[in-house]
Enzyme design. Structure first.
Site, PDB file in Angstrom:
ATOM      1  N   HIS A 143      17.058  -3.379  12.277  1.00 22.55           N
ATOM      2  CA  HIS A 143      15.889  -4.193  11.949  1.00 22.55           C
ATOM      3  C   HIS A 143      15.633  -5.193  13.073  1.00 22.55           C
ATOM      4  O   HIS A 143      16.514  -5.490  13.885  1.00 22.55           O
ATOM      5  CB  HIS A 143      16.102  -4.955  10.643  1.00 22.55           C
ATOM      6  CG  HIS A 143      16.312  -4.083   9.450  1.00 22.55           C
ATOM      7  ND1 HIS A 143      15.293  -3.413   8.832  1.00 22.55           N
ATOM      8  CD2 HIS A 143      17.449  -3.765   8.748  1.00 22.55           C
ATOM      9  CE1 HIS A 143      15.761  -2.723   7.806  1.00 22.55           C
ATOM     10  NE2 HIS A 143      17.064  -2.923   7.734  1.00 22.55           N
ATOM     11  N   ASP A 146       9.044  -9.462  14.205  1.00 17.11           N
ATOM     12  CA  ASP A 146       7.870  -9.766  15.032  1.00 17.11           C
ATOM     13  C   ASP A 146       7.109 -10.870  14.312  1.00 17.11           C
ATOM     14  O   ASP A 146       6.615 -10.666  13.198  1.00 17.11           O
ATOM     15  CB  ASP A 146       7.018  -8.499  15.181  1.00 17.11           C
ATOM     16  CG  ASP A 146       5.599  -8.768  15.682  1.00 17.11           C
ATOM     17  OD1 ASP A 146       5.327  -9.889  16.131  1.00 17.11           O
ATOM     18  OD2 ASP A 146       4.765  -7.839  15.605  1.00 17.11           O
ATOM     19  N   HIS A 148       3.875 -13.202  14.345  1.00 15.27           N
ATOM     20  CA  HIS A 148       2.562 -13.296  14.957  1.00 15.27           C
ATOM     21  C   HIS A 148       2.280 -14.688  15.515  1.00 15.27           C
ATOM     22  O   HIS A 148       1.311 -14.870  16.252  1.00 15.27           O
ATOM     23  CB  HIS A 148       1.487 -12.909  13.943  1.00 15.27           C
ATOM     24  CG  HIS A 148       1.506 -11.464  13.568  1.00 15.27           C
ATOM     25  ND1 HIS A 148       0.494 -10.866  12.841  1.00 15.27           N
ATOM     26  CD2 HIS A 148       2.412 -10.479  13.817  1.00 15.27           C
ATOM     27  CE1 HIS A 148       0.773  -9.583  12.657  1.00 15.27           C
ATOM     28  NE2 HIS A 148       1.941  -9.328  13.224  1.00 15.27           N
ATOM     29  N   HIS A 183       6.899  -9.712  10.392  1.00 14.96           N
ATOM     30  CA  HIS A 183       7.334  -8.455   9.786  1.00 14.96           C
ATOM     31  C   HIS A 183       8.335  -7.762  10.687  1.00 14.96           C
ATOM     32  O   HIS A 183       8.487  -8.113  11.873  1.00 14.96           O
ATOM     33  CB  HIS A 183       6.133  -7.532   9.511  1.00 14.96           C
ATOM     34  CG  HIS A 183       5.358  -7.134  10.738  1.00 14.96           C
ATOM     35  ND1 HIS A 183       5.664  -6.031  11.501  1.00 14.96           N
ATOM     36  CD2 HIS A 183       4.277  -7.701  11.316  1.00 14.96           C
ATOM     37  CE1 HIS A 183       4.810  -5.927  12.496  1.00 14.96           C
ATOM     38  NE2 HIS A 183       3.955  -6.939  12.420  1.00 14.96           N
ATOM     39  N   CYS A 184       8.995  -6.773  10.155  1.00 14.50           N
ATOM     40  CA  CYS A 184       9.911  -5.943  10.932  1.00 14.50           C
ATOM     41  C   CYS A 184       9.087  -4.936  11.727  1.00 14.50           C
ATOM     42  O   CYS A 184       8.092  -4.407  11.243  1.00 14.50           O
ATOM     43  CB  CYS A 184      10.887  -5.230  10.003  1.00 14.50           C
ATOM     44  SG  CYS A 184      12.192  -4.302  10.862  1.00 14.50           S
ATOM     45  N   HIS A 194       8.957   0.304   7.379  1.00 18.84           N
ATOM     46  CA  HIS A 194       9.639  -0.941   7.029  1.00 18.84           C
ATOM     47  C   HIS A 194       8.660  -1.946   6.410  1.00 18.84           C
ATOM     48  O   HIS A 194       9.001  -2.645   5.460  1.00 18.84           O
ATOM     49  CB  HIS A 194      10.314  -1.541   8.258  1.00 18.84           C
ATOM     50  CG  HIS A 194      11.579  -0.837   8.649  1.00 18.84           C
ATOM     51  ND1 HIS A 194      12.721  -1.504   9.044  1.00 18.84           N
ATOM     52  CD2 HIS A 194      11.879   0.482   8.715  1.00 18.84           C
ATOM     53  CE1 HIS A 194      13.676  -0.622   9.325  1.00 18.84           C
ATOM     54  NE2 HIS A 194      13.170   0.597   9.140  1.00 18.84           N
ATOM     55  N   MET A 199       8.937  -5.476   4.042  1.00 22.91           N
ATOM     56  CA  MET A 199       9.652  -6.270   5.040  1.00 22.91           C
ATOM     57  C   MET A 199       8.677  -7.119   5.842  1.00 22.91           C
ATOM     58  O   MET A 199       8.411  -6.867   7.023  1.00 22.91           O
ATOM     59  CB  MET A 199      10.471  -5.360   5.951  1.00 22.91           C
ATOM     60  CG  MET A 199      11.632  -6.082   6.614  1.00 22.91           C
ATOM     61  SD  MET A 199      12.779  -4.940   7.377  1.00 22.91           S
ATOM     62  CE  MET A 199      14.052  -6.109   7.903  1.00 22.91           C
ATOM     63  N   HIS A 304      -9.376 -14.250  -4.662  1.00 22.16           N
ATOM     64  CA  HIS A 304     -10.410 -14.899  -5.474  1.00 22.16           C
ATOM     65  C   HIS A 304      -9.720 -15.589  -6.644  1.00 22.16           C
ATOM     66  O   HIS A 304      -8.812 -15.031  -7.259  1.00 22.16           O
ATOM     67  CB  HIS A 304     -11.399 -13.846  -5.998  1.00 22.16           C
ATOM     68  CG  HIS A 304     -12.377 -14.374  -7.000  1.00 22.16           C
ATOM     69  ND1 HIS A 304     -13.538 -15.019  -6.635  1.00 22.16           N
ATOM     70  CD2 HIS A 304     -12.377 -14.345  -8.364  1.00 22.16           C
ATOM     71  CE1 HIS A 304     -14.217 -15.354  -7.727  1.00 22.16           C
ATOM     72  NE2 HIS A 304     -13.533 -14.966  -8.785  1.00 22.16           N
ATOM     73  N   GLU A 328     -16.410 -18.339  -2.820  1.00 24.35           N
ATOM     74  CA  GLU A 328     -16.007 -17.660  -4.055  1.00 24.35           C
ATOM     75  C   GLU A 328     -14.853 -16.692  -3.800  1.00 24.35           C
ATOM     76  O   GLU A 328     -13.943 -16.552  -4.613  1.00 24.35           O
ATOM     77  CB  GLU A 328     -17.194 -16.901  -4.653  1.00 24.35           C
ATOM     78  CG  GLU A 328     -17.831 -15.898  -3.699  1.00 24.35           C
ATOM     79  CD  GLU A 328     -18.962 -15.127  -4.321  1.00 24.35           C
ATOM     80  OE1 GLU A 328     -18.951 -14.960  -5.548  1.00 24.35           O
ATOM     81  OE2 GLU A 328     -19.858 -14.700  -3.572  1.00 24.35           O
ATOM     82  N   THR A 329     -14.909 -15.993  -2.683  1.00 26.03           N
ATOM     83  CA  THR A 329     -13.913 -15.005  -2.287  1.00 26.03           C
ATOM     84  C   THR A 329     -13.796 -15.065  -0.772  1.00 26.03           C
ATOM     85  O   THR A 329     -14.777 -15.337  -0.084  1.00 26.03           O
ATOM     86  CB  THR A 329     -14.349 -13.587  -2.716  1.00 26.03           C
ATOM     87  OG1 THR A 329     -14.567 -13.571  -4.129  1.00 26.03           O
ATOM     88  CG2 THR A 329     -13.291 -12.552  -2.383  1.00 26.03           C
ATOM     89  N   HIS A 355      -9.849  -9.309  -5.137  1.00 24.31           N
ATOM     90  CA  HIS A 355     -11.086  -8.956  -5.819  1.00 24.31           C
ATOM     91  C   HIS A 355     -11.603  -7.563  -5.461  1.00 24.31           C
ATOM     92  O   HIS A 355     -12.811  -7.301  -5.559  1.00 24.31           O
ATOM     93  CB  HIS A 355     -12.173 -10.004  -5.611  1.00 24.31           C
ATOM     94  CG  HIS A 355     -13.113 -10.117  -6.782  1.00 24.31           C
ATOM     95  ND1 HIS A 355     -14.016  -9.131  -7.104  1.00 24.31           N
ATOM     96  CD2 HIS A 355     -13.254 -11.076  -7.726  1.00 24.31           C
ATOM     97  CE1 HIS A 355     -14.700  -9.489  -8.178  1.00 24.31           C
ATOM     98  NE2 HIS A 355     -14.252 -10.670  -8.585  1.00 24.31           N
TER      99      HIS A 355
END
Length: 391
Positions: A143, A146, A148, A183-184, A194, A199, A304, A328-329, A355
């Site tokens: 494993h 990463d 971001h 994430h992996c 993964h 993950m 939402h 709203e969303t 939503h």
């Protein structure tokens, strides 16, 4: 082939793909070394001259340990940073285990600190995050991580690939303020597999002077929650029943076959259908402002609050940009995290959903928020109770 040789073969294939196999990722040793040597200088040179907080090196700063907590809870933190940046120490232990998604349907997951999603990491811009990744000997797979929020080296993926029985520590500067996915990403087809095994997680890098609206006025939240959305791909047998596998390796090929259809069997919040409902529902009080961090490492989604709104929303995750208001969303792109701030005005049970209501109601992407307080008739009132139709 015995279990040991099979496991070694999978790990070697992960390393081959990561170091330049099917996805075309190649590392040149000298180039990587040069990049590591020049990174601090490049970061300092790119920092604005008037921003002294960006110019500290890690060895000049206080070290603090971040006590991670299982989602949807968020680690204790200051909304406004004081003093110099810090070196924030974080430890993530990988656990390969089987979990129940709903009503006996099980899935193998690779979980950071035992939870899907992994815990929310919180720091401030210009802090250093020093992360230790532990891959216990009881696991079967290699494993890495990463982030971001990190700059260079595949977000740390190049520096953190560990086999079972190993751990690794690396450090990066949080140069960008916002919410980000981690994430992996061990290479090739192992990357989506993964991630589809849960993950992933998120990191929130707060501005040093806190959140602000478009006019630069300070924004405050009374509590915060982290909702990690995940898509699972559980195979079915000839009778249409979900399969169950004895080991994570047994599940790999069948799960990957379902993944290729791009049609998830389950879309859930925090690792299981109903994980954030009932006794596990999020809570608030009328008058409280609540920050919701929402991540999706793989697919687009659209949070939402049924009965509520996003007063301030950083849908793209960047706290440097002015938030959108009164939504709203809001859309969260796959591979990203968003933040939304809402002040609850009425008591009652709120549904927090993706939503795409098919995914919310039929596949599991729904949560609840229980809000206590006094009802305000000026905001809503039943004028006439249900009864017979009159002319």
């Amino acid at each position: 082939m015995d279990k040991h040789n099979s496991q070694s073969g999978v790990i070697n294939e992960q390393r081959r793909q990561f170091l330049g196999g099917s996805v075309g990722i190649g590392l040149v040793g000298a180039g990587l070394a040069a990049g590591l040597m020049s990174a601090p200088a490049a970061a300092t040179g790119a920092a604005r001259k008037d921003d002294r907080m960006a110019n500290y090196s890690a060895d000049q700063l206080e070290r603090v340990k971040l006590d991670l907590v299982p989602p949807p809870m968020v680690p204790k933190h200051d909304q406004i940073a004081t003093g110099k940046p810090k070196v924030v120490e974080v430890k993530l232990v990988i656990e390969e285990k089987q979990v129940e998604l709903e009503n006996g349907t099980k899935a193998w997951v690779c979980a950071f600190n035992g939870s899907v999603p992994g815990p929310l990491i919180v720091c401030h811009q210009h802090d250093f995050v020093e992360l230790t990744l532990v891959n216990p000997a009881s696991n079967n797979l290699a494993h890495n991580i990463d982030l971001h929020s990190a700059t260079g080296a595949l977000g740390g993926g190049e520096l953190t690939l560990v086999s079972p029985g190993q751990e690794v520590t690396f450090r990066f500067k949080a140069t960008k303020a916002g919410t980000f996915v981690y994430h992996c990403a061990p290479g090739g087809a192992m990357i989506p597999w993964h991630v589809a095994m849960g993950m992933h997680g998120a990191i929130m890098v707060l501005p040093r002077d806190g959140l602000k609206d478009a006019q630069g006025n300070p924004l405050h939240y009374d509590k915060a929650y982290y909702v990690g959305e995940a898509d699972f791909y559980i195979p079915k047998d000839a009778n249409g029943k979900y399969k169950e596998f004895k080991t994570v390796m047994d599940s790999m090929q069948d799960v990957m076959d379902v993944m290729k259809t791009l049609t998830p069997s389950h879309v859930v919040f925090n690792g299981a259908v109903g994980a954030l409902t009932g006794k596990n529902a999020m809570t608030a009080k009328v008058g409280e402002s609540v920050l919701f961090v929402h991540s999706q490492a793989n697919r687009d989604t659209r949070p939402h609050i049924i009965g509520g709104h996003g007063d301030y929303v950083w849908a793209a995750g960047s706290f440097t940009d002015a938030p959108q208001t009164n939504l709203e969303t809001w859309m969260v792109a796959g591979g990203s995290a968003a933040a939304a701030l809402y002040n609850f005005r009425q008591p009652g049970l709120y549904a927090y959903v993706n939503h795409n209501l098919i995914e919310a109601i039929m596949k599991g992407a729904a949560a609840h928020i229980k809000v206590e307080g006094e009802w305000d008739d000026n905001l809503m009132v039943q004028v006439k109770k249900p009864g017979a139709i009159t002319a």
